[in-house]
Write an enzyme that holds these catalytic residues in place. Structure first.
Site, short mmCIF file in Angstrom:
data_model
loop_
_atom_site.label_atom_id
_atom_site.label_comp_id
_atom_site.label_asym_id
_atom_site.label_seq_id
_atom_site.Cartn_x
_atom_site.Cartn_y
_atom_site.Cartn_z
N ASP A 207 -0.23 1.76 -0.72
CA ASP A 207 0.63 2.91 -0.45
C ASP A 207 1.77 2.55 0.49
O ASP A 207 1.69 1.59 1.25
CB ASP A 207 -0.20 4.04 0.18
CG ASP A 207 -0.89 3.60 1.47
OD1 ASP A 207 -1.34 2.43 1.53
OD2 ASP A 207 -0.96 4.40 2.42
N GLU A 208 2.81 3.35 0.43
CA GLU A 208 3.87 3.36 1.43
C GLU A 208 4.30 1.95 1.84
O GLU A 208 4.24 1.59 3.02
CB GLU A 208 3.41 4.16 2.65
CG GLU A 208 3.14 5.62 2.31
CD GLU A 208 2.59 6.44 3.47
OE1 GLU A 208 2.92 7.61 3.57
OE2 GLU A 208 1.79 5.89 4.27
N TRP B 67 -3.02 10.70 -4.35
CA TRP B 67 -2.87 11.38 -3.05
C TRP B 67 -1.59 12.16 -2.92
O TRP B 67 -1.52 13.14 -2.20
CB TRP B 67 -3.00 10.39 -1.89
CG TRP B 67 -1.82 9.48 -1.65
CD1 TRP B 67 -1.54 8.31 -2.29
CD2 TRP B 67 -0.78 9.65 -0.68
NE1 TRP B 67 -0.39 7.75 -1.79
CE2 TRP B 67 0.09 8.55 -0.79
CE3 TRP B 67 -0.51 10.63 0.28
CZ2 TRP B 67 1.23 8.40 0.01
CZ3 TRP B 67 0.63 10.49 1.08
CH2 TRP B 67 1.48 9.38 0.95
N TRP C 260 -7.33 11.39 7.99
CA TRP C 260 -6.46 10.43 8.68
C TRP C 260 -6.48 10.75 10.16
O TRP C 260 -6.60 11.92 10.55
CB TRP C 260 -5.04 10.50 8.10
CG TRP C 260 -5.03 10.19 6.64
CD1 TRP C 260 -4.96 11.08 5.61
CD2 TRP C 260 -5.14 8.90 6.04
NE1 TRP C 260 -5.02 10.41 4.40
CE2 TRP C 260 -5.12 9.08 4.63
CE3 TRP C 260 -5.24 7.60 6.54
CZ2 TRP C 260 -5.21 8.01 3.74
CZ3 TRP C 260 -5.33 6.54 5.65
CH2 TRP C 260 -5.31 6.74 4.27
N THR C 261 -6.33 9.73 10.99
CA THR C 261 -6.65 9.97 12.40
C THR C 261 -5.49 9.72 13.38
O THR C 261 -5.74 9.53 14.57
CB THR C 261 -7.86 9.12 12.83
OG1 THR C 261 -7.54 7.73 12.66
CG2 THR C 261 -9.11 9.47 12.04
C1 ACM Z 1 -1.71 7.81 2.26
O1 ACM Z 1 -1.89 8.95 2.71
N1 ACM Z 1 -0.71 7.06 2.70
C2 ACM Z 1 -2.56 7.27 1.24
#
Ligand code: ACM
EC number: 3.2.1.52
Length: 557
Positions: free
Chosen positions: A330-331, A397, A472-473
């Site tokens: 990702d990203e 996602w 996610w944290t």
């Molecule tokens: C993501 O939320 N970058 C997978």
């Protein structure tokens, strides 16, 4: 079944025993069932581990010996009955008949038995979720029931981001217990990111010596002016990972590791600067990132990088027996590859059209590499850009679109759209929500989340392996914050993933809330710092710490 016959999963009647997630069928004949000091466990072949779990969890909470069966006054009879898979809902199905002094639990597999044992614990009441008895209760009584059950989806996942804020091993083991209590069965561990590398790799010790900690941390969203000016870090040793994987396996949970490449890699580059685009940036000056966002310091597409990560994955495969291995994807900003003459030379040498295809080449390399070792690659939906590797599966996602594209092309997908099941997003609109991030996604919103995109035909929808909630944290600095964001919504999510609920608009949220009234005391007994329905407790607030709320409803399916 009782004279009343089966009742639908989310009917008020199933609320009489308040099971979460709701089973396929439950009948409550009106009699009672009892366990006490004379209750013994009669474990058939293949049921030994479930017997061990019952003794360690229910035995600890009740103080009852639950001794191996001789000819006791009461009996918990555990049997594996593979035919139940066809009759009910696949290999994780079970049938539980509890009346008088006999509890007969049949599972299509050991996993089915385990889920049935979890249902039994819910029937025993909230005290059965504690680690020691809180009174001298000698007899545990509950309504007699017959429960027939099996999951809708084979992938019922939770992602824990242990990279942005480290969750020490005990916290992960605790989350495995919380997942098991909700019949979730895949723990996706996000082990590496710009802000930290959390798994020991023997061949490359600097990944953890250098990559597992940072000297300070942005407190709040990246636009926040606040810093937590103390070192943050930690990692799992290989033995820690083996313990986590074994503890998960006892609970019929698969741990899917994620090593995020080629983006989200600054911690690895800080440890081994040659992994970065050295002709564009001085990678020797990089440190583990202390703030949040999308980072341009991505891996260089060199042979050295490929070999390095093959060696990393060799150790990862030794530790994780899971069929799927997550490679992130990702990203990955392409600006460094655009400026890098080495990356451009690679594009030319491979005859590729652009940087998207270069990423696709990188992912395909690991798809082939993992396939040759009997594993399957899974990555975030960006891996669709530039062409998807043949055996790859996709974690969708950025909405439903990636999942639709992938399923139509015959790839398996796990649906985890950020607009619906990113549990770091805020769960109410009020100013009291701590570090408010993203869309408002209430308990009811999550309960009405539908994993299968409307756009798919029935045949295409068979590629939807299941669904996953992602925690996610960046804004969750400790276990209490993780609990607050995850719960109670993870209970609603578990029901979406397990139960055969009707279409979103037809779901009985009021019935779910009635069952939740019995479920909060279970969460209390488990020590979960959930968000109370009335809002955060004073110490759950983070006054003055800026988040990034997104206004308006999330895009529809
Ligand atoms: C993501 O939320 N970058 C997978």
């Amino acid at each position: 079944m009782s004279d009343k016959g089966p009742v639908p999963a989310d009917s008020p009647e199933s609320g009489a025993v308040a099971l979460i997630p709701a089973p396929v069928r439950v009948s409550v004949p009106g009699a009672r069932c009892v366990i006490d000091a004379d209750t013994e466990i009669d474990a058939g072949e293949g049921a030994e581990r479930v017997a061990r779990w019952l003794r360690s969890a229910v035995g600890a909470a009740t103080g009852l010996p639950l001794a191996p069966y001789r000819d006791g006054g009461g009996r918990i009879r555990l049997r594996i009955a593979p035919a139940l898979a066809d009759e009910l809902g696949g290999p994780e199905s079970y049938r539980l008949r509890a009346e008088g002094r006999l509890i007969a639990l049949d599972g299509a597999s050991a996993a089915g038995l385990f889920h049935g044992a979890g249902t039994l614990r819910q029937l025993l009441g909230p005290e059965a979720f504690r680690r020691a008895p809180i009174g001298d209760r000698a007899v545990w009584e509950f309504p007699a029931v017959t429960v027939e059950d099996g999951p809708r989806f084979e992938w019922r996942g939770l992602l824990l981001d242990v990279a942005r804020h480290f969750m020490p091993k005990d916290g992960v083991l605790r989350y495995l217990d919380l997942m098991a209590a909700h019949k979730l069965n895949v723990l996706h561990l996000h082990l590496t990111d710009d802000q930290g590398w959390r798994i020991e790799i023997r061949r490359y010790p600097k990944l953890t010596e250098t990559g597992s900690w940072r000297s300070r941390t942005k407190f709040g969203h990246r636009a926040s002016p606040l810093w937590e000016d103390k070192p943050h870090g930690g990692y799992y040793t290989q033995d820690d990972i083996r313990e986590i994987v074994a503890y998960a396996a006892e609970r019929h949970i698969t741990v899917v590791p994620e090593i995020d490449v080629p983006g989200h890699s600054q911690a690895a580059i800080a440890a081994y600067p040659e992994l970065g685009n050295t002709d564009v940036v001085d990678t020797t000056a990089l440190s583990v990132w202390d703030t949040w966002g999308i980072n341009s310091n991505v891996l260089a597409p060199t042979d050295h990088t490929l070999r390095f990560y093959e060696e990393v994955f060799e150790e990862v495969l030794e530790m994780f027996p899971s069929r799927f291995i997550h490679i992130g994807g990702d990203e990955c900003p392409k600006d460094q590859w655009q400026k890098s003459s080495a990356a451009q030379a690679r594009i030319a040498e491979l005859g590729l059209a652009d940087e998207d295809q270069l990423q696709s080449w990188f992912v395909r390399h690991f798809d082939t590499w993992l396939t040759a070792r009997g594993r399957r690659l899974i990555g975030w939906d960006e891996i669709l850009q530039g062409g998807l590797a043949p055996g790859a599966a996709v974690s969708s996602w950025r909405g439903y679109a990636g999942g639709v594209t992938a399923a139509r092309a015959g790839h398996d997908v796990v649906m985890c759209p950020e607009q619906h099941v990113y549990l770091d997003h805020r769960q109410a609109p009020g100013d009291d929500e701590p570090v408010p991030i993203g869309f408002v996604r209430t308990l009811e919103d999550v309960y009405r989340f539908e994993p299968v995109p409307d756009a798919l035909t029935e045949a295409e929808a068979r590629h939807v392996l299941g669904t996953q909630a992602n925690v996610w944290t960046e804004a969750l600095e400790d276990a209490g914050r993780v609990d607050y964001q995850a719960f109670p919504r993870l209970a609603a999510f578990a029901e979406v993933a397990w139960s055969r609920l009707p279409a979103p608009a037809d779901r009985d949220f009021a019935g779910f809330e009635r069952r939740m009234a019995a479920h909060y005391p279970r969460l209390d007994a488990l020590g979960v710092a959930y968000r109370p329905p009335a809002g955060p407790r004073p110490w759950q607030r983070r006054p003055g710490v800026p988040g990034r709320p997104i206004d308006g409803p999330p895009p529809s399916r």
